[in-house]
Design a protein around this motif. Structure first.
Motif, PDB file in Angstrom:
ATOM      1  N   VAL A  84      52.441-142.674 -37.600  1.00 56.54           N
ATOM      2  CA  VAL A  84      52.466-141.483 -36.560  1.00 56.54           C
ATOM      3  C   VAL A  84      50.706-140.694 -37.441  1.00 56.54           C
ATOM      4  O   VAL A  84      50.163-140.566 -37.205  1.00 56.54           O
ATOM      5  CB  VAL A  84      52.174-140.153 -35.942  1.00 56.54           C
ATOM      6  CG1 VAL A  84      51.557-139.749 -35.226  1.00 56.54           C
ATOM      7  CG2 VAL A  84      53.158-141.567 -33.918  1.00 56.54           C
ATOM      8  N   HIS A  88      46.961-141.001 -37.672  1.00 61.07           N
ATOM      9  CA  HIS A  88      46.232-139.923 -37.269  1.00 61.07           C
ATOM     10  C   HIS A  88      45.827-139.227 -38.110  1.00 61.07           C
ATOM     11  O   HIS A  88      44.526-138.545 -38.356  1.00 61.07           O
ATOM     12  CB  HIS A  88      47.477-138.093 -37.195  1.00 61.07           C
ATOM     13  CG  HIS A  88      47.255-137.085 -36.289  1.00 61.07           C
ATOM     14  ND1 HIS A  88      47.201-136.636 -35.748  1.00 61.07           N
ATOM     15  CD2 HIS A  88      46.788-136.469 -37.329  1.00 61.07           C
ATOM     16  CE1 HIS A  88      46.152-135.396 -35.493  1.00 61.07           C
ATOM     17  NE2 HIS A  88      46.080-134.905 -36.597  1.00 61.07           N
ATOM     18  N   GLU A  98      41.092-133.043 -34.328  1.00 66.81           N
ATOM     19  CA  GLU A  98      42.588-132.866 -34.282  1.00 66.81           C
ATOM     20  C   GLU A  98      43.276-132.200 -32.797  1.00 66.81           C
ATOM     21  O   GLU A  98      42.095-130.617 -32.659  1.00 66.81           O
ATOM     22  CB  GLU A  98      42.813-132.562 -35.880  1.00 66.81           C
ATOM     23  CG  GLU A  98      44.886-131.606 -35.216  1.00 66.81           C
ATOM     24  CD  GLU A  98      45.379-131.532 -36.291  1.00 66.81           C
ATOM     25  OE1 GLU A  98      46.284-132.354 -37.662  1.00 66.81           O
ATOM     26  OE2 GLU A  98      45.779-130.509 -37.233  1.00 66.81           O
ATOM     27  N   SER A 101      48.786-132.241 -34.716  1.00 70.29           N
ATOM     28  CA  SER A 101      49.473-132.392 -35.576  1.00 70.29           C
ATOM     29  C   SER A 101      50.330-133.287 -35.191  1.00 70.29           C
ATOM     30  O   SER A 101      51.604-132.953 -34.431  1.00 70.29           O
ATOM     31  CB  SER A 101      49.296-131.757 -37.159  1.00 70.29           C
ATOM     32  OG  SER A 101      50.722-131.333 -36.514  1.00 70.29           O
ATOM     33  N   PRO A 102      51.143-134.560 -35.863  1.00 72.09           N
ATOM     34  CA  PRO A 102      52.323-135.330 -35.764  1.00 72.09           C
ATOM     35  C   PRO A 102      53.523-134.326 -35.653  1.00 72.09           C
ATOM     36  O   PRO A 102      53.619-133.308 -36.970  1.00 72.09           O
ATOM     37  CB  PRO A 102      52.102-136.270 -37.249  1.00 72.09           C
ATOM     38  CG  PRO A 102      50.966-136.488 -37.506  1.00 72.09           C
ATOM     39  CD  PRO A 102      49.609-135.004 -37.406  1.00 72.09           C
ATOM     40  N   SER A 112      50.929-137.520 -31.898  1.00 72.01           N
ATOM     41  CA  SER A 112      49.947-136.169 -32.447  1.00 72.01           C
ATOM     42  C   SER A 112      48.833-136.448 -30.818  1.00 72.01           C
ATOM     43  O   SER A 112      48.810-137.924 -30.930  1.00 72.01           O
ATOM     44  CB  SER A 112      49.833-136.858 -33.567  1.00 72.01           C
ATOM     45  OG  SER A 112      48.836-137.691 -33.253  1.00 72.01           O
ATOM     46  N   TYR A 113      47.776-136.040 -31.506  1.00 72.16           N
ATOM     47  CA  TYR A 113      47.004-135.884 -30.765  1.00 72.16           C
ATOM     48  C   TYR A 113      45.873-136.378 -30.884  1.00 72.16           C
ATOM     49  O   TYR A 113      45.795-134.893 -31.872  1.00 72.16           O
ATOM     50  CB  TYR A 113      47.207-135.271 -29.323  1.00 72.16           C
ATOM     51  CG  TYR A 113      47.765-135.470 -28.306  1.00 72.16           C
ATOM     52  CD1 TYR A 113      47.776-136.082 -26.930  1.00 72.16           C
ATOM     53  CD2 TYR A 113      49.363-134.502 -28.607  1.00 72.16           C
ATOM     54  CE1 TYR A 113      48.614-136.118 -25.826  1.00 72.16           C
ATOM     55  CE2 TYR A 113      50.501-134.953 -27.344  1.00 72.16           C
ATOM     56  CZ  TYR A 113      50.052-135.322 -26.422  1.00 72.16           C
ATOM     57  OH  TYR A 113      51.058-135.833 -25.414  1.00 72.16           O
ATOM     58  N   VAL A 114      44.219-136.444 -30.424  1.00 74.27           N
ATOM     59  CA  VAL A 114      42.509-135.761 -31.394  1.00 74.27           C
ATOM     60  C   VAL A 114      42.483-136.804 -30.084  1.00 74.27           C
ATOM     61  O   VAL A 114      42.373-137.279 -29.626  1.00 74.27           O
ATOM     62  CB  VAL A 114      43.496-137.546 -32.109  1.00 74.27           C
ATOM     63  CG1 VAL A 114      43.774-137.275 -33.715  1.00 74.27           C
ATOM     64  CG2 VAL A 114      42.687-138.979 -32.084  1.00 74.27           C
ATOM     65  N   GLU A 123      47.249-140.132 -27.509  1.00 77.95           N
ATOM     66  CA  GLU A 123      48.060-140.235 -28.120  1.00 77.95           C
ATOM     67  C   GLU A 123      48.331-140.896 -29.241  1.00 77.95           C
ATOM     68  O   GLU A 123      48.014-142.187 -28.741  1.00 77.95           O
ATOM     69  CB  GLU A 123      49.048-139.583 -27.297  1.00 77.95           C
ATOM     70  CG  GLU A 123      50.487-139.344 -27.276  1.00 77.95           C
ATOM     71  CD  GLU A 123      51.319-139.602 -25.774  1.00 77.95           C
ATOM     72  OE1 GLU A 123      53.050-139.768 -26.321  1.00 77.95           O
ATOM     73  OE2 GLU A 123      51.319-139.732 -25.345  1.00 77.95           O
ATOM     74  N   LEU A 124      48.734-140.113 -30.902  1.00 78.41           N
ATOM     75  CA  LEU A 124      49.498-141.492 -31.290  1.00 78.41           C
ATOM     76  C   LEU A 124      51.264-140.903 -30.749  1.00 78.41           C
ATOM     77  O   LEU A 124      51.086-139.664 -31.461  1.00 78.41           O
ATOM     78  CB  LEU A 124      48.472-140.945 -31.894  1.00 78.41           C
ATOM     79  CG  LEU A 124      47.038-141.193 -32.905  1.00 78.41           C
ATOM     80  CD1 LEU A 124      46.768-140.781 -34.044  1.00 78.41           C
ATOM     81  CD2 LEU A 124      46.931-142.916 -32.375  1.00 78.41           C
ATOM     82  N   CYS A 125      51.925-142.588 -31.099  1.00 77.75           N
ATOM     83  CA  CYS A 125      52.998-141.740 -30.864  1.00 77.75           C
ATOM     84  C   CYS A 125      53.644-143.173 -31.469  1.00 77.75           C
ATOM     85  O   CYS A 125      53.366-143.972 -31.608  1.00 77.75           O
ATOM     86  CB  CYS A 125      53.203-142.190 -29.409  1.00 77.75           C
ATOM     87  SG  CYS A 125      53.300-143.110 -28.490  1.00 77.75           S
TER      88      CYS A 125
END
Length: 130
Positions: A84, A88, A98, A101-102, A112-114, A123-125
């Motif tokens: 992540v 990110h 951003e 943050s992770p 994390s979310y961007v 969502e990056l997961c």
């Protein structure tokens, strides 16, 4: 029923496809010659983008423009990755904003979310482990 695809309405379909390819490594599957519709190669369920011109035709009473909203819309697209932090950082380098943050979640997943330039919340997961 089967979930087929998600379409997000954006001001510039080609730019959104290009962003996802550069920021997340998701290849472009298709871009209509007129530029009003495109899809990413996301597996069985398709992530697609359509122009705000098409949205106006479909929703003549109006709709909320994700890119014009001060806050992210109440929905997200989740992209699963083993790292992540790296994903990110790359998204931010490519123009994402951003949101969070992770962070390691209590259940062990990193998230994390961007917010993409077109307003889409991502969502990056890491994968959820059993």
């Amino acid at each position: 029923m089967k979930f087929g695809y998600t379409i997000t309405y954006v001001p510039d379909v080609a730019a959104s496809l290009d962003f996802f390819e550069k920021a997340f490594g998701v290849p472009v599957k298709f871009l209509h010659e007129g530029g009003d519709y495109g899809e990413l190669e996301t597996g069985e369920t398709t992530l697609a983008f359509a122009s705000t011109h098409l949205a106006s035709a479909h929703f003549p009473e109006g709709y909320v423009l994700a890119h014009a909203s001060k806050h992210p819309l109440g929905m997200e697209i989740a992209l699963v990755t083993d790292d992540v932090a790296v994903a990110h950082a790359l998204a931010l380098t490519c123009g994402a904003q951003e949101i969070s943050s992770p962070k390691k979640q209590p259940w062990g997943q990193f998230v994390s979310y961007v917010r993409c330039p077109d307003g889409l919340l991502v969502e990056l997961c890491t994968p959820v482990s059993g």
